[in-house]
Design a protein around this motif. Structure first.
Motif, PDB file in Angstrom:
ATOM      1  N   ALA A 310       0.823  -1.212   0.000  1.00  0.00           N
ATOM      2  CA  ALA A 310       0.000   0.000   0.000  1.00  0.00           C
ATOM      3  C   ALA A 310       0.850   1.252   0.000  1.00  0.00           C
ATOM      4  O   ALA A 310       0.540   2.227   0.675  1.00  0.00           O
ATOM      5  CB  ALA A 310      -0.930  -0.003   1.211  1.00  0.00           C
ATOM      6  N   GLY A 311       1.941   1.264  -0.757  1.00  0.00           N
ATOM      7  CA  GLY A 311       2.759   2.456  -0.847  1.00  0.00           C
ATOM      8  C   GLY A 311       4.232   2.151  -0.729  1.00  0.00           C
ATOM      9  O   GLY A 311       4.658   0.992  -0.697  1.00  0.00           O
ATOM     10  N   VAL A 335       1.437   6.993  -0.923  1.00  0.00           N
ATOM     11  CA  VAL A 335       0.416   6.035  -1.340  1.00  0.00           C
ATOM     12  C   VAL A 335      -0.212   6.382  -2.687  1.00  0.00           C
ATOM     13  O   VAL A 335      -0.767   5.508  -3.355  1.00  0.00           O
ATOM     14  CB  VAL A 335      -0.689   5.912  -0.269  1.00  0.00           C
ATOM     15  CG1 VAL A 335      -0.131   5.292   1.002  1.00  0.00           C
ATOM     16  CG2 VAL A 335      -1.323   7.263   0.031  1.00  0.00           C
ATOM     17  N   LYS A 336      -0.140   7.661  -3.101  1.00  0.00           N
ATOM     18  CA  LYS A 336      -0.728   8.052  -4.375  1.00  0.00           C
ATOM     19  C   LYS A 336       0.111   9.141  -5.042  1.00  0.00           C
ATOM     20  O   LYS A 336       0.634  10.031  -4.361  1.00  0.00           O
ATOM     21  CB  LYS A 336      -2.157   8.566  -4.200  1.00  0.00           C
ATOM     22  CG  LYS A 336      -3.220   7.493  -4.079  1.00  0.00           C
ATOM     23  CD  LYS A 336      -4.610   8.126  -4.075  1.00  0.00           C
ATOM     24  CE  LYS A 336      -5.700   7.067  -3.954  1.00  0.00           C
ATOM     25  NZ  LYS A 336      -7.052   7.685  -3.986  1.00  0.00           N
ATOM     26  N   THR A 340      -3.187   8.033  -8.956  1.00  0.00           N
ATOM     27  CA  THR A 340      -2.715   6.668  -9.211  1.00  0.00           C
ATOM     28  C   THR A 340      -2.117   6.070  -7.951  1.00  0.00           C
ATOM     29  O   THR A 340      -1.266   6.688  -7.296  1.00  0.00           O
ATOM     30  CB  THR A 340      -1.653   6.657 -10.335  1.00  0.00           C
ATOM     31  OG1 THR A 340      -2.211   7.272 -11.508  1.00  0.00           O
ATOM     32  CG2 THR A 340      -1.246   5.233 -10.664  1.00  0.00           C
ATOM     33  N   GLN A 341      -2.566   4.866  -7.604  1.00  0.00           N
ATOM     34  CA  GLN A 341      -2.096   4.190  -6.407  1.00  0.00           C
ATOM     35  C   GLN A 341      -0.643   3.746  -6.572  1.00  0.00           C
ATOM     36  O   GLN A 341      -0.233   3.252  -7.627  1.00  0.00           O
ATOM     37  CB  GLN A 341      -2.970   2.963  -6.125  1.00  0.00           C
ATOM     38  CG  GLN A 341      -2.656   2.253  -4.815  1.00  0.00           C
ATOM     39  CD  GLN A 341      -3.102   3.041  -3.586  1.00  0.00           C
ATOM     40  OE1 GLN A 341      -4.140   3.690  -3.622  1.00  0.00           O
ATOM     41  NE2 GLN A 341      -2.325   2.986  -2.523  1.00  0.00           N
ATOM     42  N   THR A 343       2.149   1.132  -5.403  1.00  0.00           N
ATOM     43  CA  THR A 343       2.215  -0.189  -4.783  1.00  0.00           C
ATOM     44  C   THR A 343       3.589  -0.494  -4.192  1.00  0.00           C
ATOM     45  O   THR A 343       3.687  -1.174  -3.175  1.00  0.00           O
ATOM     46  CB  THR A 343       1.866  -1.279  -5.814  1.00  0.00           C
ATOM     47  OG1 THR A 343       2.737  -1.160  -6.947  1.00  0.00           O
ATOM     48  CG2 THR A 343       0.414  -1.141  -6.270  1.00  0.00           C
TER      49      THR A 343
END
Length: 398
Positions: A310-311, A335-336, A340-341, A343
């Motif tokens: 998650a980041g 995280v973004k 866009t996330q 990973t």
């Protein structure tokens, strides 16, 4: 009766004498006569034979794809001068007295080989940076036998790509494919000059897409294939079954220097992006924020109370860099990037690199369990030296 027997014996003797004379003076007459019966027997209709039509194409053949793409793939030969190490014996005055005062040996010429792909009828050829890096002379040989000396237009060591140019007419440019439509299991063909034996084509499938974390290049998004790729294939074409370029062969995983069925190609999407950057600016311009990222391990995820993918953790911030000026602190978890996330570290690097410099981007962080959004003015990334070590540099370049 006795007279008839004597007459028969005389005739037989004369015939044998004539046969002996003919076999001695004209043996081909005897051979022709003896093979007459055999030839007639072998060519008779008692042995029926079937012959395939001349225009028959074997099922599953990729000859059309090979025929389209092979003329666009070239062989590249490079030479460079390398300084040889000074002989330590020259440190001895007695040795210099007998063998001269010049301790510097003459430079040694080294040669290497690789492949390239003609991407434009104007003479532009794409290849790997490691094929032409530091070369004093680059010779390009086409499949039709023509030769030319190439000049380097621009290089991008962080993706291991280089654009060179040759000056020849009527060049067969390859057709660029669409990697976004490719899938694992698709048949692909690799074209190059393995071990210098000459242009060779091998077949395999796409084993995986978007391979990264290989520590081969700074920016990685490899196509993995089991099509045989060997030394000399570097810079050659990976094509689909229609003969369209989908990647540039770049590296292999091997313990003995030969193909083990694990090869990597740079996707055509990256190739087009790098070529556009080189043609527009002489080099590729990428975004940069001045941080040292680190993947979130299970232990770190537990400590920070976040999911493992998650980041990416910001382990360090470059003083007075874009991130530092925007208020980013070590320990933040990105995280973004815009919407866009993120990973992992590689995803973060690719997202940041795609951002245009001198424009602001919204970066979302987790700081002490709370969500924080910062506007960061994107800077320009300076090309980083490619290294095979695991030492991280700015923005996680390897």
């Amino acid at each position: 009766m006795r007279r008839l027997w004597l007459l028969f014996a005389q005739v037989a003797t004369i015939c044998l004498a004539l046969l002996l004379i003919v076999s001695t003076l004209k043996p081909e007459w005897v051979n022709k006569f003896s093979s007459f019966g055999k030839s007639a027997h072998l060519t008779s209709s008692t042995i029926p034979m079937l012959e395939a039509p001349i225009n028959t194409v074997a099922p599953g053949s990729y000859r059309d794809a090979a025929k389209r793409a092979m003329p666009s793939v070239v062989n590249i030969f490079t030479t460079k001068e390398v300084k040889r190490a000074k002989n330590p014996l020259y440190n001895d005055p007695l040795f210099r007295r007998f063998f001269g005062q010049n301790p510097n040996p003459p430079p040694e010429k080294q040669s290497s080989l690789g492949s390239g792909v003609i991407v434009s009828a104007n003479g532009y050829v794409i290849t790997n940076n490691h094929v032409v890096n530091s070369a004093d002379e680059i010779d390009v040989v086409l499949t039709d036998g023509r030769k030319a000396i190439a000049k380097v237009v621009g290089t991008d060591p962080e993706t291991d790509l280089a654009l060179i140019k040759i000056d020849l007419p009527d060049l067969p440019a390859i057709t660029l494919g669409h990697i976004e439509k490719a899938s694992v299991g698709d048949v692909v063909l690799a074209i190059g000059n393995p071990f210098g034996v000459g242009q060779t084509i091998t077949m395999g499938i796409i084993s995986a897409l978007a391979r990264n974390h290989l520590d081969i290049n700074t920016f990685e998004n490899f196509i993995q294939t089991d099509a045989a790729i060997n030394p000399g294939n570097s810079g050659g074409a990976l094509i689909d079954t229609n003969g369209n370029l989908i990647g540039i062969n770049s590296a292999i995983f091997s313990q003995n220097g030969g193909s083990l069925g694990i090869g990597f190609a740079i996707p055509v999407s990256t190739v087009k992006s790098v070529m556009d950057g080189i043609m527009a600016n002489g080099h590729v311009i990428r975004g940069w924020i001045g941080v040292e990222p680190q993947d979130v391990t299970p232990e770190l995820a537990e400590n920070f109370g976040v999911k493992e993918n998650a980041g990416t953790l910001i382990a360090g911030v470059i003083r007075s860099g874009p991130a530092d000026r925007a208020g980013v602190k070590p320990g933040d978890i990105l995280v973004k990037v815009n919407d866009t996330q993120v990973t992992d570290r590689v995803a973060m690097m690719n997202l940041i690199a795609q951002l245009p410099p001198d424009q602001k981007a919204k970066l979302t962080f987790l700081r002490k369990g709370k969500t924080l959004t910062l506007d960061v003015l994107i800077g320009t990334r300076q090309p980083q030296p490619v290294s095979t070590t695991n030492d991280d540099d700015e923005d996680g370049a390897k």
